[in-house]
Design a protein around this motif. Sequence first.
Motif, PDB file in Angstrom:
ATOM      1  N   TYR A 192       0.886  -1.226  -0.065  1.00 26.61           N
ATOM      2  CA  TYR A 192       0.032  -0.125   0.250  1.00 26.61           C
ATOM      3  C   TYR A 192       0.706   1.234   0.137  1.00 26.61           C
ATOM      4  O   TYR A 192       0.536   2.287  -0.589  1.00 26.61           O
ATOM      5  N   TRP A 193       2.137   1.421   0.799  1.00 22.39           N
ATOM      6  CA  TRP A 193       2.893   2.284   0.768  1.00 22.39           C
ATOM      7  C   TRP A 193       3.469   2.509  -0.630  1.00 22.39           C
ATOM      8  O   TRP A 193       3.534   3.658  -1.141  1.00 22.39           O
ATOM      9  N   ALA A 194       4.145   1.442  -1.223  1.00 24.05           N
ATOM     10  CA  ALA A 194       4.729   1.397  -2.412  1.00 24.05           C
ATOM     11  C   ALA A 194       3.622   2.249  -3.577  1.00 24.05           C
ATOM     12  O   ALA A 194       4.012   2.654  -4.539  1.00 24.05           O
ATOM     13  N   GLY A 195       2.405   1.366  -3.508  1.00 23.37           N
ATOM     14  CA  GLY A 195       1.590   1.883  -4.257  1.00 23.37           C
ATOM     15  C   GLY A 195       1.228   3.433  -4.631  1.00 23.37           C
ATOM     16  O   GLY A 195       0.772   3.796  -5.864  1.00 23.37           O
ATOM     17  N   GLU A 196       1.560   4.202  -3.514  1.00 24.66           N
ATOM     18  CA  GLU A 196       1.296   5.551  -3.632  1.00 24.66           C
ATOM     19  C   GLU A 196       2.129   6.090  -4.472  1.00 24.66           C
ATOM     20  O   GLU A 196       2.096   7.191  -5.145  1.00 24.66           O
ATOM     21  N   TYR A 197       3.447   5.329  -4.556  1.00 22.97           N
ATOM     22  CA  TYR A 197       4.515   5.990  -5.546  1.00 22.97           C
ATOM     23  C   TYR A 197       4.680   5.612  -6.830  1.00 22.97           C
ATOM     24  O   TYR A 197       5.040   6.086  -7.721  1.00 22.97           O
ATOM     25  N   CYS A 198       3.859   4.530  -7.074  1.00 23.82           N
ATOM     26  CA  CYS A 198       3.741   3.808  -8.119  1.00 23.82           C
ATOM     27  C   CYS A 198       2.391   4.523  -9.316  1.00 23.82           C
ATOM     28  O   CYS A 198       2.633   4.097 -10.419  1.00 23.82           O
ATOM     29  N   ASP A 199       1.516   5.020  -8.638  1.00 22.17           N
ATOM     30  CA  ASP A 199       0.299   5.721  -9.381  1.00 22.17           C
ATOM     31  C   ASP A 199       0.709   6.292 -10.725  1.00 22.17           C
ATOM     32  O   ASP A 199       1.489   7.508 -10.827  1.00 22.17           O
ATOM     33  N   GLY A 200       0.413   5.594 -11.776  1.00 25.79           N
ATOM     34  CA  GLY A 200       0.622   6.456 -13.151  1.00 25.79           C
ATOM     35  C   GLY A 200       2.214   6.426 -13.689  1.00 25.79           C
ATOM     36  O   GLY A 200       2.351   6.956 -14.711  1.00 25.79           O
ATOM     37  N   ARG A 201       2.915   5.634 -12.844  1.00 30.74           N
ATOM     38  CA  ARG A 201       4.639   5.695 -13.418  1.00 30.74           C
ATOM     39  C   ARG A 201       5.064   4.444 -13.707  1.00 30.74           C
ATOM     40  O   ARG A 201       4.304   3.285 -13.633  1.00 30.74           O
ATOM     41  N   GLY A 214       2.907  -8.924  -4.520  1.00 32.29           N
ATOM     42  CA  GLY A 214       2.217  -7.507  -4.744  1.00 32.29           C
ATOM     43  C   GLY A 214       2.235  -7.236  -5.910  1.00 32.29           C
ATOM     44  O   GLY A 214       1.960  -6.008  -6.227  1.00 32.29           O
ATOM     45  N   LEU A 215       2.758  -7.946  -6.945  1.00 31.39           N
ATOM     46  CA  LEU A 215       2.988  -7.695  -8.530  1.00 31.39           C
ATOM     47  C   LEU A 215       1.425  -7.042  -9.064  1.00 31.39           C
ATOM     48  O   LEU A 215       1.378  -6.227  -9.563  1.00 31.39           O
ATOM     49  N   ARG A 216       0.580  -7.880  -8.723  1.00 25.21           N
ATOM     50  CA  ARG A 216      -0.751  -7.510  -9.560  1.00 25.21           C
ATOM     51  C   ARG A 216      -1.445  -6.119  -9.007  1.00 25.21           C
ATOM     52  O   ARG A 216      -1.719  -5.273  -9.708  1.00 25.21           O
ATOM     53  N   TYR A 217      -1.139  -5.808  -7.415  1.00 33.83           N
ATOM     54  CA  TYR A 217      -1.590  -4.483  -7.020  1.00 33.83           C
ATOM     55  C   TYR A 217      -0.723  -3.310  -7.514  1.00 33.83           C
ATOM     56  O   TYR A 217      -1.353  -2.502  -8.053  1.00 33.83           O
ATOM     57  N   LEU A 218       0.628  -3.504  -7.763  1.00 37.06           N
ATOM     58  CA  LEU A 218       1.461  -2.381  -8.287  1.00 37.06           C
ATOM     59  C   LEU A 218       1.083  -2.479  -9.869  1.00 37.06           C
ATOM     60  O   LEU A 218       1.181  -1.328 -10.390  1.00 37.06           O
ATOM     61  N   ALA A 254       0.469   1.227 -11.834  1.00 36.57           N
ATOM     62  CA  ALA A 254       1.515   1.670 -12.493  1.00 36.57           C
ATOM     63  C   ALA A 254       1.128   2.037 -13.815  1.00 36.57           C
ATOM     64  O   ALA A 254       0.384   1.318 -14.438  1.00 36.57           O
ATOM     65  N   ARG A 255       1.814   2.757 -14.559  1.00 39.16           N
ATOM     66  CA  ARG A 255       1.684   2.824 -15.821  1.00 39.16           C
ATOM     67  C   ARG A 255       2.327   1.600 -16.558  1.00 39.16           C
ATOM     68  O   ARG A 255       1.655   0.853 -17.401  1.00 39.16           O
ATOM     69  N   SER A 256       3.363   1.111 -15.988  1.00 46.51           N
ATOM     70  CA  SER A 256       4.120  -0.094 -16.467  1.00 46.51           C
ATOM     71  C   SER A 256       4.832  -0.588 -15.484  1.00 46.51           C
ATOM     72  O   SER A 256       5.232   0.148 -14.514  1.00 46.51           O
ATOM     73  N   LEU A 257       5.077  -2.028 -15.462  1.00 50.94           N
ATOM     74  CA  LEU A 257       5.669  -2.598 -14.168  1.00 50.94           C
ATOM     75  C   LEU A 257       6.640  -3.715 -14.849  1.00 50.94           C
ATOM     76  O   LEU A 257       6.240  -4.507 -15.704  1.00 50.94           O
ATOM     77  N   LYS A 258       7.985  -3.568 -14.275  1.00 50.77           N
ATOM     78  CA  LYS A 258       8.883  -4.649 -14.582  1.00 50.77           C
ATOM     79  C   LYS A 258       9.264  -5.061 -13.356  1.00 50.77           C
ATOM     80  O   LYS A 258       9.436  -4.229 -12.481  1.00 50.77           O
ATOM     81  N   ALA A 259       9.727  -6.297 -13.195  1.00 54.70           N
ATOM     82  CA  ALA A 259      10.078  -6.732 -11.816  1.00 54.70           C
ATOM     83  C   ALA A 259      11.327  -8.010 -11.931  1.00 54.70           C
ATOM     84  O   ALA A 259      11.333  -8.552 -13.236  1.00 54.70           O
ATOM     85  N   GLY A 260      12.075  -8.144 -10.999  1.00 54.27           N
ATOM     86  CA  GLY A 260      12.985  -9.071 -11.108  1.00 54.27           C
ATOM     87  C   GLY A 260      13.544  -9.656  -9.855  1.00 54.27           C
ATOM     88  O   GLY A 260      13.119  -9.043  -8.504  1.00 54.27           O
TER      89      GLY A 260
END
Length: 95
Positions: A31-40, A52-56, A60-66
């Motif tokens: 939830y904390w991270a989601g605030e910073y991800c909005d639209g980015r 938490g990947l589906r939530y992010l 997010a505008r786009s998401l990559k993870a590793g």
Amino acid sequence: MTDAQQYLDITELAGEEITQEQLERLCHRYYWAGEYCDGRDVLEVACGSGPGLRYLAAKARSLKAGDYSPAVLARAKAHIGDDVDLRVFDAQHMP
């Protein structure tokens, strides 16, 4: 056993039972991270099995993870499918 495989024994994995405290920490973190991800455009480093990947991804505008561990990342892939671009990498040597 390689270092990357050892992480299967010490991290929360998608699909396994967790405690209430672990759930609360996970929710708080995302939830904390989601605030910073909005639209980015977002990169989650050390995503583990991707709880938490589906939530992010929804925020997010786009998401990559590793993650460093191919075995743990395989759990994320099984959990999230092709919805997020997942890659194996060391956070100290990102592609």
